[in-house]
Design a protein around this motif. Structure first.
Motif, PDB file in Angstrom:
ATOM      1  N   LEU A  36       4.727 -16.031 -46.323  1.00 49.38           N
ATOM      2  CA  LEU A  36       4.618 -14.960 -45.512  1.00 49.38           C
ATOM      3  C   LEU A  36       5.821 -15.129 -44.474  1.00 49.38           C
ATOM      4  O   LEU A  36       6.528 -14.134 -43.998  1.00 49.38           O
ATOM      5  N   THR A  37       5.566 -16.164 -43.881  1.00 47.94           N
ATOM      6  CA  THR A  37       6.599 -16.710 -42.852  1.00 47.94           C
ATOM      7  C   THR A  37       8.015 -16.589 -43.184  1.00 47.94           C
ATOM      8  O   THR A  37       9.154 -15.986 -42.522  1.00 47.94           O
ATOM      9  N   ILE A  38       8.199 -17.111 -44.270  1.00 50.94           N
ATOM     10  CA  ILE A  38       9.874 -17.087 -45.044  1.00 50.94           C
ATOM     11  C   ILE A  38      10.111 -15.622 -45.158  1.00 50.94           C
ATOM     12  O   ILE A  38      11.277 -15.302 -44.945  1.00 50.94           O
ATOM     13  N   HIS A  96      12.832 -15.341 -34.519  1.00 48.24           N
ATOM     14  CA  HIS A  96      12.034 -16.420 -33.646  1.00 48.24           C
ATOM     15  C   HIS A  96      10.793 -16.529 -33.929  1.00 48.24           C
ATOM     16  O   HIS A  96      10.274 -17.592 -33.835  1.00 48.24           O
ATOM     17  N   ILE A  97       9.918 -15.604 -34.134  1.00 51.05           N
ATOM     18  CA  ILE A  97       8.892 -15.825 -34.207  1.00 51.05           C
ATOM     19  C   ILE A  97       8.156 -16.655 -35.433  1.00 51.05           C
ATOM     20  O   ILE A  97       7.396 -17.332 -35.596  1.00 51.05           O
ATOM     21  N   THR A  98       9.102 -16.485 -36.577  1.00 50.68           N
ATOM     22  CA  THR A  98       8.944 -16.994 -37.805  1.00 50.68           C
ATOM     23  C   THR A  98       9.193 -18.511 -37.505  1.00 50.68           C
ATOM     24  O   THR A  98       8.747 -19.439 -38.586  1.00 50.68           O
ATOM     25  N   GLU A  99      10.350 -18.890 -36.699  1.00 50.87           N
ATOM     26  CA  GLU A  99      10.600 -20.398 -36.419  1.00 50.87           C
ATOM     27  C   GLU A  99       9.276 -20.911 -35.836  1.00 50.87           C
ATOM     28  O   GLU A  99       8.993 -22.197 -36.264  1.00 50.87           O
ATOM     29  N   GLU A 100       8.821 -20.312 -34.688  1.00 51.92           N
ATOM     30  CA  GLU A 100       7.708 -20.954 -34.131  1.00 51.92           C
ATOM     31  C   GLU A 100       6.384 -20.937 -35.059  1.00 51.92           C
ATOM     32  O   GLU A 100       5.809 -22.163 -35.069  1.00 51.92           O
ATOM     33  N   LEU A 101       6.196 -20.158 -36.074  1.00 53.03           N
ATOM     34  CA  LEU A 101       5.069 -20.157 -36.759  1.00 53.03           C
ATOM     35  C   LEU A 101       5.465 -21.294 -38.073  1.00 53.03           C
ATOM     36  O   LEU A 101       4.514 -22.225 -38.338  1.00 53.03           O
ATOM     37  N   VAL A 161      12.935 -22.626 -40.476  1.00 50.28           N
ATOM     38  CA  VAL A 161      12.411 -22.168 -41.503  1.00 50.28           C
ATOM     39  C   VAL A 161      13.663 -21.303 -42.340  1.00 50.28           C
ATOM     40  O   VAL A 161      13.615 -20.842 -43.387  1.00 50.28           O
ATOM     41  N   HIS A 162      14.826 -21.078 -41.399  1.00 44.23           N
ATOM     42  CA  HIS A 162      15.951 -20.403 -41.789  1.00 44.23           C
ATOM     43  C   HIS A 162      16.592 -21.385 -42.943  1.00 44.23           C
ATOM     44  O   HIS A 162      17.826 -21.033 -43.572  1.00 44.23           O
ATOM     45  N   SER A 163      16.284 -22.681 -43.069  1.00 46.68           N
ATOM     46  CA  SER A 163      16.826 -23.731 -43.880  1.00 46.68           C
ATOM     47  C   SER A 163      16.066 -23.966 -45.152  1.00 46.68           C
ATOM     48  O   SER A 163      16.207 -24.766 -46.031  1.00 46.68           O
ATOM     49  N   ALA A 164      14.738 -23.032 -45.390  1.00 46.53           N
ATOM     50  CA  ALA A 164      13.927 -23.029 -46.303  1.00 46.53           C
ATOM     51  C   ALA A 164      14.502 -22.615 -47.484  1.00 46.53           C
ATOM     52  O   ALA A 164      15.292 -22.055 -47.647  1.00 46.53           O
ATOM     53  N   SER A 165      13.589 -22.309 -48.569  1.00 50.36           N
ATOM     54  CA  SER A 165      13.862 -21.900 -49.797  1.00 50.36           C
ATOM     55  C   SER A 165      13.232 -20.618 -49.898  1.00 50.36           C
ATOM     56  O   SER A 165      11.988 -20.386 -49.861  1.00 50.36           O
ATOM     57  N   TRP A 166      13.781 -19.427 -50.346  1.00 54.05           N
ATOM     58  CA  TRP A 166      13.079 -18.157 -50.766  1.00 54.05           C
ATOM     59  C   TRP A 166      12.316 -18.429 -51.871  1.00 54.05           C
ATOM     60  O   TRP A 166      12.260 -18.994 -52.907  1.00 54.05           O
ATOM     61  N   PRO A 167      11.020 -17.902 -51.613  1.00 56.03           N
ATOM     62  CA  PRO A 167      10.116 -18.069 -52.671  1.00 56.03           C
ATOM     63  C   PRO A 167      10.527 -17.200 -54.001  1.00 56.03           C
ATOM     64  O   PRO A 167      10.819 -16.126 -53.865  1.00 56.03           O
ATOM     65  N   ALA A 168       9.708 -17.684 -55.016  1.00 57.15           N
ATOM     66  CA  ALA A 168       9.849 -17.199 -56.368  1.00 57.15           C
ATOM     67  C   ALA A 168       8.558 -16.532 -56.604  1.00 57.15           C
ATOM     68  O   ALA A 168       7.391 -17.177 -56.449  1.00 57.15           O
ATOM     69  N   TRP A 169       8.529 -15.442 -57.428  1.00 54.02           N
ATOM     70  CA  TRP A 169       7.154 -14.882 -57.809  1.00 54.02           C
ATOM     71  C   TRP A 169       7.193 -15.435 -59.276  1.00 54.02           C
ATOM     72  O   TRP A 169       7.707 -15.537 -60.055  1.00 54.02           O
ATOM     73  N   ASP A 170       5.746 -15.530 -59.646  1.00 52.75           N
ATOM     74  CA  ASP A 170       5.395 -15.913 -60.959  1.00 52.75           C
ATOM     75  C   ASP A 170       4.937 -14.543 -61.712  1.00 52.75           C
ATOM     76  O   ASP A 170       3.832 -14.073 -61.142  1.00 52.75           O
ATOM     77  N   ALA A 171       5.792 -13.958 -62.806  1.00 48.05           N
ATOM     78  CA  ALA A 171       5.293 -12.765 -63.370  1.00 48.05           C
ATOM     79  C   ALA A 171       3.918 -12.982 -63.973  1.00 48.05           C
ATOM     80  O   ALA A 171       3.402 -11.955 -64.167  1.00 48.05           O
ATOM     81  N   ALA A 172       3.561 -14.346 -64.304  1.00 49.73           N
ATOM     82  CA  ALA A 172       2.288 -14.296 -64.966  1.00 49.73           C
ATOM     83  C   ALA A 172       0.954 -13.948 -64.076  1.00 49.73           C
ATOM     84  O   ALA A 172       0.068 -13.752 -64.392  1.00 49.73           O
ATOM     85  N   LEU A 173       1.550 -14.293 -62.913  1.00 51.53           N
ATOM     86  CA  LEU A 173       0.334 -14.042 -61.674  1.00 51.53           C
ATOM     87  C   LEU A 173       0.265 -12.449 -61.387  1.00 51.53           C
ATOM     88  O   LEU A 173      -0.701 -12.208 -60.516  1.00 51.53           O
ATOM     89  N   ILE A 174       1.318 -11.561 -61.672  1.00 49.61           N
ATOM     90  CA  ILE A 174       1.196 -10.389 -61.299  1.00 49.61           C
ATOM     91  C   ILE A 174       0.817  -9.389 -62.014  1.00 49.61           C
ATOM     92  O   ILE A 174       1.162  -9.352 -63.280  1.00 49.61           O
TER      93      ILE A 174
END
Length: 973
Positions: free
Chosen positions: A870-872, A880-885, A895-908
């Motif tokens: 959720l934070t990413i 700002h709030i996401t850096e703190e979290l 957080v701005h150096s993190a990786s964007w999450p991928a979704w799992d089609a099997a879980l949807i």
């Protein structure tokens, strides 16, 4: 994060305080240079750019913030996706506002510009914009405009810059000339005061040399169609013919350009622009005073005024006549302000049968109207015999009703006449028929439109098929009572009179004659489309397209016409008679002429002055600085003078996007390898107001640079996106003069914070829509951030990890999370920020519901994973709030150096069905299943649920009751 069989007590929650959090992270980002970027071939590059802003003395308001927040959210998302993102900022700081401010206050443009830049930069940093500030540019910095001057000489060497004396738009308020693009409805685009014309020697760039490429390449870029259309219309390419018309009694001839040479047989007069050079020569003594008075009055009008279609046509006859080279007939020559000197040749052949403006003029001055093209309404056939009939519709001007005359048995009740007699025009035939059949002679002809409304059908007489064409005409009665009496008095009963409304007569035309253009007939409009030629000699019966080609070939062979392409666009006027601009780098020498300042003597810097008032003689204030103006000639060393005009500010913004790729290069404007790595700009974001100024100029300069081998691409901006405005709550544009601006500083100080403002500006509506500001809206954004904060803080503080938990609730949580990842990702790709944020809000609401069934404290590992995702997902909008979290979740990196999450089609699971699980009739759990899940699958999933396992206490069900779509009941003893 730790795990255990039981949870610990959650400490008091940390409070969300934007006033503390936001400055903290802004300082960290600046110190760590988090957004500094370099070329990296291992990553896909992405160049996201805002329009180069002008730092005015007025603080940035929330309308400006929207533009920068859009580009910033996009940049942050692309970084999280693993792209190498260039997102720079600079200042387009030359221009009249700073100079006018200096005249008014005595504060130098340099001082005012530096103050304004500092204010704007501080506001942008307060908003948490992720610019690479190490690449900051300022167009007024000599290190930058040195290369703007270098490009001027680059254009000069290629014959694309030139100086000439010409009549130009002059703004008396700003004391400078303006390019055509900078005159809007006859007013200066900056001060909005009326402009006039003035003759001065000026510098131009030959943008017209690139007109065809500028037009063709619009098809290859991802820009809004509205902007493309504006550029196409501004370029105004038209293919046609240039024709020569002799003038009776004069050696001079008139050159005209027309796209419809096929209508030349319908030309009935000529029109010259009031500025046309032949006016003085051809005007007869009797008409001289009237023509001179008319032309003088015209010079006070703008081109926009003169082109207004609903303005009453005016003009004066010159007394001279031209000869139609196709017919040999005389054509009176008029002067009229609806013809512009800047388009074509400043002279036209007027064809009132097929041009609305020409027809208005012809009706005003009682000039002939001869249609020569009629529309095609059916498939032409060869006919052994031919007869033409006329539909005459008589209008009563007193009450705007129409007289329907029932005559003969021609298949309709509006026919008035039959075949033409030898030598008659269609109009003469109709008038004769009206007189013969009604005995009434007082008819005012309104319009003849055989080229606009045509119907034909076939009748048989003695076995021969006859084609009957219907020519429609509109006549106005001058004595309604008399004609009614004449018709009613017909004892033979040949006529019946029926007065009808416009709607009724239109229905008759449609139903009985199968004609569909009654409104055009009534309104006097003309047929401007293609059709079949008539009244055009040997070309009769041909299609207008065929006739156009045949005529052009024949007339070219005859020596008085030639094929030509014409453009509406004119060369770019670059001179400005003001101080605060990049000096034009040329020196004027009596011996050597105009000499470019050598590259090693650039930049030609602006001298410090104290008097910013224009010189009053059409020159800039620089003309008064003698020791700056008077210099030796670079070629001969003799006395010479610098050019005192400065460049239009758009010169600097025509290439600044390239300098961002290599901002500190002192050997060249940029290194080609770096430019080719970063450019073209992938996404360019700004308003639509510069469609035919900055955006057109930048495309021109880019193509010139590509031709000169400086870069390897020909379009500067691959994708263009125009943001909508944020209006004040009163529905007006935010403006200091209205006193209705809302600054971001106000919002931040009210403890909403920059993140709430950013979120609201993206959530309020699709980015391209214009919407009013709403206090209630930002309240909602703030509440959402507080809810997200509490959810993540709960997860961050939790330490327990239960061995058994509600597996169904966990499944639903994971499912909705992965759906949200997919939705937010897709929306960000299409810049649908508002719906992406809505999806995040929906997820937080669902998470709050699910934590009742799946408490956070005993399920820390599950919820901490959800909180991190959720934070990413929230980071692009609320940095700002996401850096703190993120830090509170235990991460040491941004957080701005993190990786964007991928979704799992099997879980949807697209559609989830909830099944209640009972044990001996009591609900102990629920499970989420797909709607197509089988009974055995559902029973297996229910038996695996942790709550069911716990309540069965090791017992095996003796019976299972399954109700499809509702319940599973395990019966145990």
């Amino acid at each position: 994060m730790t795990s255990g069989l039981c949870s610990s007590i959650i400490p008091p929650m940390k409070r969300y305080d934007p006033k503390t959090i936001e400055p903290k992270w802004q300082q960290i980002w600046a110190e760590t240079k988090l957004y500094e970027v370099h070329e990296d071939s291992d990553k896909p590059k992405s160049y996201v750019l805002d329009f180069f802003p002008y730092p005015s003395g007025v603080a940035m308001h929330v309308g400006h913030v929207r533009n920068y927040t859009i580009s910033d959210a996009l940049s942050r998302y692309r970084r999280l996706k693993g792209e190498n993102v260039l997102h720079p900022m600079g200042w387009d700081a030359f221009g009249l506002p700073a100079e006018n401010f200096a005249i008014k206050t005595g504060i130098s443009p340099r001082q005012a510009t530096d103050q304004n830049k500092a204010m704007f930069k501080q506001q942008l940093m307060k908003m948490g914009m992720s610019y690479d500030w190490t690449r900051e540019l300022d167009s007024t910095d000599p290190k930058f405009y040195r290369w703007t001057q270098w490009f001027f000489t680059f254009l000069l060497e290629r014959g694309l810059a030139y100086q000439k004396e010409s009549e130009q738009w002059w703004c008396e308020t700003d004391q400078t000339v303006l390019a055509n693009e900078q005159v809007e409805a006859g007013r200066c685009w900056r001060c909005h005061n009326l402009v006039t014309k003035k003759t001065l020697k000026q510098w131009f760039f030959k943008i017209t040399d690139y007109a065809d490429r500028l037009l063709a390449d619009l098809d290859d870029i991802d820009w809004p169609e509205g902007i493309k259309t504006m550029q196409r219309n501004w370029i105004g390419r038209s293919s046609g013919a240039r024709a020569t018309f002799a003038i009776e009694g004069h050696k001079d001839s008139l050159q005209i350009f027309t796209t419809r040479i096929d209508t030349i047989y319908g030309a009935t007069f000529m029109v010259l622009a009031p500025e046309h050079q032949l006016l003085a020569t051809i005007t007869t003594p009797a008409q001289k005073a009237a023509v001179e008075a008319y032309t003088q009055a015209t010079f006070a009008k703008s081109d926009i005024e003169r082109m207004e279609t609903d303005r009453e046509k005016t003009g004066v006859f010159t007394g001279a006549y031209a000869i139609n080279p196709a017919t040999g007939g005389q054509l009176p020559i008029w002067v009229a302000d609806y013809v512009l000197i800047g388009y074509g040749t400043g002279a036209i052949m007027a064809v009132p049968g097929h041009d609305a403006r020409d027809q208005e003029f012809a009706r005003k001055f009682d000039l002939p109207i001869i249609p020569v093209v009629r529309p095609v309404t059916g498939k032409p056939q060869e006919d052994p015999e031919y007869r033409q009939s006329i539909v005459a519709i008589l209008r009563n001007p007193k009450d705007n009703t129409y007289l329907s005359i029932n005559w003969g048995n021609q298949g309709g009740n509006i026919f008035i006449g039959g075949g033409r007699e030898t030598g008659e025009t269609a109009e003469q035939t109709a008038l004769r028929e009206i007189t013969e059949e009604t005995g009434y002679q007082h008819v005012k002809h309104v319009t003849t439109l055989p080229a606009e409304i045509e119907h034909h059908y076939y009748a048989h007489s003695k076995g021969v098929a006859r084609r009957i064409d219907v020519v429609s005409m509109l006549f106005e009665l001058t004595d309604t009572i008399q004609v009614a009496q004449a018709l009613e008095a017909d004892e033979a009963g040949k006529f019946t009179v029926e007065w009808l409304t416009e709607a009724e007569i239109a229905q008759k035309v449609t139903d009985e004659l199968h004609l569909s253009s009654f409104q055009q007939l009534v309104q006097g409009q003309v047929w401007t489309g293609e059709g079949i030629m008539m009244g055009s000699g040997q070309y009769d019966g041909q299609s207008s397209a065929e006739a156009r080609e045949a005529m052009l070939a024949d007339f070219t062979k005859a020596g008085w016409a030639t094929e030509q392409v014409n453009y509406r666009m004119r060369d770019w006027l670059i001179s400005r008679q003001r101080y605060w601009g990049a000096p034009i780098p040329v020196i004027h020498c009596e011996k050597c002429g105009t000499v470019a300042v050598p590259a090693d003597q650039l930049p030609v810097e602006l001298p410090e002055i104290s008097d910013y008032q224009p010189s009053g003689d059409g020159r800039s204030p620089l003309a008064k600085v003698a020791d700056w103006v008077n210099v030796p000639c670079p070629q001969c060393g003799g006395p010479a003078q610098r050019e005192t005009d400065t460049m239009d500010g758009f010169a600097c913004s025509s290439w600044y996007f390239l300098r961002f790729a290599d901002p500190y290069n002192d050997q060249a404007p940029f290194d080609r390898a770096k430019a080719d790595y970063w450019l073209p700009v992938d996404t360019y974001i700004g308003g639509a107001e510069h469609a035919v100024m900055h955006l057109l100029y930048a495309r021109f300069w880019t193509k010139v640079m590509a031709d000169g081998g400086l870069i390897g691409f020909t379009e500067p901006f691959t994708a263009l996106r125009n943001q909508g405005m944020i209006l004040a709550p009163d529905g007006r544009k935010m403006s200091k003069s209205y006193g209705n601006t809302i600054t971001p500083d106000e919002i931040i100080e009210q403890n909403y914070g920059a993140d709430a403002l950013r979120l609201y500006e993206l959530f309020i509506a699709p980015y391209e829509q214009t919407v009013p500001w709403s206090v209630q809206g930002i309240d909602g954004s703030s509440r959402f951030l507080h809810r997200a904060w509490s959810l993540v803080q709960d997860a961050a503080a939790a330490t327990g990890n239960a061995a058994d938990h509600n597996g169904s609730a966990e499944t639903r949580l994971v499912t909705v999370l992965h759906k949200t990842i997919r939705k937010v990702t897709a929306d960000l790709e299409s810049m649908a920020f508002n719906t992406a944020i809505a999806a995040l809000m929906e997820f937080v609401n669902e998470a709050y519901k699910l934590k009742v069934e799946l408490p956070i404290a005993p399920n820390a590992a599950i919820w901490q994973g959800v909180a991190e995702t959720l934070t990413i997902l929230l980071a692009p909008y609320a940095p700002h709030i996401t850096e703190e979290l993120w830090a509170d979740l235990g991460h040491s990196s941004s957080v701005h150096s993190a990786s964007w999450p991928a979704w799992d089609a099997a879980l949807i699971i697209e559609d989830v069905m909830t099944i209640a699980v009972q044990i001996n009739g009591k609900v102990r759990a629920t499970v989420a299943v797909a709607p197509d899940a089988t009974e055995s699958d559902i029973i297996e999933l229910a038996l695996a649920d942790a709550a069911v396992v716990r309540n069965l206490e090791g017992r095996t069900p003796t019976k299972t009751i399954f109700v499809p779509g509702k319940i599973v009941n395990f019966v145990v003893s």
